[in-house]
Design an enzyme around this catalytic site. Structure first.
Site, PDB file in Angstrom:
ATOM      1  N   CYS A 164      12.317  11.648  44.465  1.00  0.00           N
ATOM      2  CA  CYS A 164      11.358  10.800  44.271  1.00  0.00           C
ATOM      3  C   CYS A 164       9.595  11.807  44.089  1.00  0.00           C
ATOM      4  O   CYS A 164       9.755  12.493  45.124  1.00  0.00           O
ATOM      5  CB  CYS A 164      10.904   9.435  44.778  1.00  0.00           C
ATOM      6  SG  CYS A 164      12.131   8.307  44.354  1.00  0.00           S
ATOM      7  N   ALA A 175      14.389   8.241  41.149  1.00  0.00           N
ATOM      8  CA  ALA A 175      14.639   7.095  40.903  1.00  0.00           C
ATOM      9  C   ALA A 175      13.781   6.230  39.911  1.00  0.00           C
ATOM     10  O   ALA A 175      12.458   6.465  39.964  1.00  0.00           O
ATOM     11  CB  ALA A 175      14.553   6.298  41.969  1.00  0.00           C
ATOM     12  N   GLN A 232      18.152   8.519  36.509  1.00  0.00           N
ATOM     13  CA  GLN A 232      18.726   7.668  37.382  1.00  0.00           C
ATOM     14  C   GLN A 232      18.070   6.277  37.364  1.00  0.00           C
ATOM     15  O   GLN A 232      16.741   6.153  37.526  1.00  0.00           O
ATOM     16  CB  GLN A 232      18.350   8.402  38.970  1.00  0.00           C
ATOM     17  CG  GLN A 232      19.122   7.328  40.210  1.00  0.00           C
ATOM     18  CD  GLN A 232      18.932   8.073  41.574  1.00  0.00           C
ATOM     19  OE1 GLN A 232      17.912   7.840  42.225  1.00  0.00           O
ATOM     20  NE2 GLN A 232      19.637   8.728  41.986  1.00  0.00           N
ATOM     21  N   TYR A 253      18.817   0.631  48.721  1.00  0.00           N
ATOM     22  CA  TYR A 253      17.917  -0.090  47.399  1.00  0.00           C
ATOM     23  C   TYR A 253      19.129  -1.216  46.841  1.00  0.00           C
ATOM     24  O   TYR A 253      20.139  -1.367  47.561  1.00  0.00           O
ATOM     25  CB  TYR A 253      17.838   1.044  46.357  1.00  0.00           C
ATOM     26  CG  TYR A 253      16.750   1.932  46.730  1.00  0.00           C
ATOM     27  CD1 TYR A 253      15.916   1.564  47.389  1.00  0.00           C
ATOM     28  CD2 TYR A 253      17.098   3.389  46.817  1.00  0.00           C
ATOM     29  CE1 TYR A 253      14.861   2.665  48.105  1.00  0.00           C
ATOM     30  CE2 TYR A 253      16.240   4.160  47.306  1.00  0.00           C
ATOM     31  CZ  TYR A 253      15.092   3.936  47.880  1.00  0.00           C
ATOM     32  OH  TYR A 253      14.213   4.843  48.346  1.00  0.00           O
ATOM     33  N   ARG A 261      25.573   6.561  41.683  1.00  0.00           N
ATOM     34  CA  ARG A 261      25.405   7.085  43.286  1.00  0.00           C
ATOM     35  C   ARG A 261      25.512   6.172  44.233  1.00  0.00           C
ATOM     36  O   ARG A 261      25.407   5.068  44.272  1.00  0.00           O
ATOM     37  CB  ARG A 261      23.675   7.587  43.424  1.00  0.00           C
ATOM     38  CG  ARG A 261      23.317   7.929  44.857  1.00  0.00           C
ATOM     39  CD  ARG A 261      22.248   8.661  44.951  1.00  0.00           C
ATOM     40  NE  ARG A 261      22.601  10.246  44.985  1.00  0.00           N
ATOM     41  CZ  ARG A 261      21.810  11.159  45.428  1.00  0.00           C
ATOM     42  NH1 ARG A 261      20.674  10.865  46.202  1.00  0.00           N
ATOM     43  NH2 ARG A 261      22.271  12.445  45.349  1.00  0.00           N
ATOM     44  N   GLY A 291      18.979  19.173  46.498  1.00  0.00           N
ATOM     45  CA  GLY A 291      17.406  18.476  46.396  1.00  0.00           C
ATOM     46  C   GLY A 291      16.538  19.445  47.134  1.00  0.00           C
ATOM     47  O   GLY A 291      15.791  20.275  46.343  1.00  0.00           O
ATOM     48  N   ARG A 292      16.373  19.325  48.406  1.00  0.00           N
ATOM     49  CA  ARG A 292      15.305  20.170  48.952  1.00  0.00           C
ATOM     50  C   ARG A 292      15.375  21.657  48.630  1.00  0.00           C
ATOM     51  O   ARG A 292      14.020  22.397  48.465  1.00  0.00           O
ATOM     52  CB  ARG A 292      15.168  19.833  50.346  1.00  0.00           C
ATOM     53  CG  ARG A 292      14.626  18.446  50.701  1.00  0.00           C
ATOM     54  CD  ARG A 292      14.659  18.166  51.975  1.00  0.00           C
ATOM     55  NE  ARG A 292      13.946  16.872  52.601  1.00  0.00           N
ATOM     56  CZ  ARG A 292      14.974  15.760  52.676  1.00  0.00           C
ATOM     57  NH1 ARG A 292      16.228  15.870  52.128  1.00  0.00           N
ATOM     58  NH2 ARG A 292      14.284  14.621  52.945  1.00  0.00           N
TER      59      ARG A 292
END
Length: 366
Positions: free
Chosen positions: A25, A62, A104, A188, A236, A336-337
């Site tokens: 995000c 997302a 996503q 979520y 996911r 990701g990071r």
């Protein structure tokens, strides 16, 4: 060639390598007005950089299927045609670099209406505050003591959300995406239904394993019905809530064994790959972290459910990623990071391991 750089084909779609970008995000869309939820120049630059860096598949952050499904007021959305049209520039550029664009599709449920992570620690915005709203959930159980109590969904509203996922998938296809990923993780809405920790319903959407997975499978069926047969769907999961497996925690949650059983159902309903993460549904859960700490769950699901998986979580080094693929722990790695730190990580990995990824002609001297 190292297996990290070999193509993988799902249905009729061939992805050029196994180095993929996880959804992250950015909280950078407009929160109101005609451009609410529309991708901005930031999103274009953010995603395009990783495509020029050789990433084989990129999953957008997302993207909400409805306004109340946003995590924050600043999330991307795909509940209207304006949003869908704005994505076309992004998907076209990603494809021009040989990268597969994936989206996503998400609904935040009881974890909705929050601030951006860098503002007040991402606290939940109260319904009577600017940009706030009442979150929704399977039960009237807030995420944390300080969180807003969600409104319990009626069966009619559940079925309406299922159709919102389907409508979002249609728009995603029109926007040029080639993979639809359904977000069923991180506490979520879909994950909230799956876990006995957050789902206390006594109707057909609660109670038993079959009841708690009903909503998720209805979403999958609705998306699969509008998504082309030749294109794949990802799902996911949070493989565990990190509760039941912890002898020091007496809370009942979603487990790795549940995920294996669920993955078989997902595959039977048309899901082609399970994107394996963990946690996010239970505050205070004891998470055992470390390099590649979620990879064993991807391996377990791949082996025991017989479903292709992608592994994510503290995968940072090319040799580490190569080992995940070569040893059969997963079919792809999602970074990701590490891709935030180095958009050209795939090119670095290719240089270190003797592989090859796509490189823009403009960079031929690099």
């Amino acid at each position: 060639m190292a297996s990290l750089f070999t193509p993988v084909t799902l249905r009729s779609l061939t992805i050029p390598n196994r180095i993929w970008m996880a959804a992250m995000c950015q909280y950078s869309a407009e929160p109101e007005g005609e451009t609410v939820g529309v991708p901005t120049d930031w999103h274009i630059a953010h995603l395009a950089a990783r495509a020029t860096g050789g990433t084989g598949l990129i999953v957008t952050e997302a993207t909400a299927v409805s306004p109340e499904g946003r995590i924050s007021p600043y999330d991307l959305g795909i509940w209207n045609d304006t949003q869908a049209a704005a994505f076309q520039r992004i998907t076209a550029f990603l494809k021009s670099q040989g990268t597969v664009p994936a989206i996503q599709l998400a609904h935040a449920g009881r974890k909705a209406s929050t601030e951006r992570t860098w503002v007040d620690g991402g606290r939940q915005i109260a319904p009577d505050e600017p940009y706030g709203w009442t979150p929704l959930g399977p039960s009237t159980i807030s995420f944390a003591p300080s969180s807003t109590t969600p409104e319990e969904l009626t069966t009619d509203r559940i079925r309406a959300i299922v159709q919102e996922f389907a409508s979002a998938a249609r728009r995603a296809l029109e926007a040029g995406f080639e993979v639809a990923e359904i977000h069923g993780a991180h506490g979520y809405l879909i994950h909230q239904f799956l876990s006995p920790y957050s789902n206390h319903r006594t109707d057909e959407y609660g109670g038993s394993f079959e009841g708690r997975t009903r909503f998720a499978l209805e979403v999958v069926d609705a998306v699969r019905a509008v998504w082309p047969k030749e294109l794949p769907i990802f799902f996911r999961v949070s493989a565990t809530d990190w509760l039941t497996e912890n002898p020091e925690d007496d809370r009942d949650g979603w487990t790795a064994a549940d995920t294996v059983r669920f993955a078989k159902e997902l595959h039977a309903h048309g899901v082609d790959l399970v994107d394996v993460s963990t946690g996010g549904n239970a505050p205070g859960a004891k998470i055992v972290t470390g390099p590649g700490y979620q990879v064993p769950f991807a391996e377990q699901i791949r082996n025991e459910a017989g479903v292709p998986t992608a592994a994510v979580g503290m995968i940072t080094e090319p040799a580490q990623a190569q080992h995940v693929i070569a040893s059969g722990q997963a079919d792809a790695v999602l970074l990701g990071r590490e891709l935030l730190r180095n958009p050209f990580w795939a090119r670095r990995a290719a240089k270190e391991l003797g592989g090859q990824v796509g490189t823009p002609v403009q960079y031929h001297r690099a």
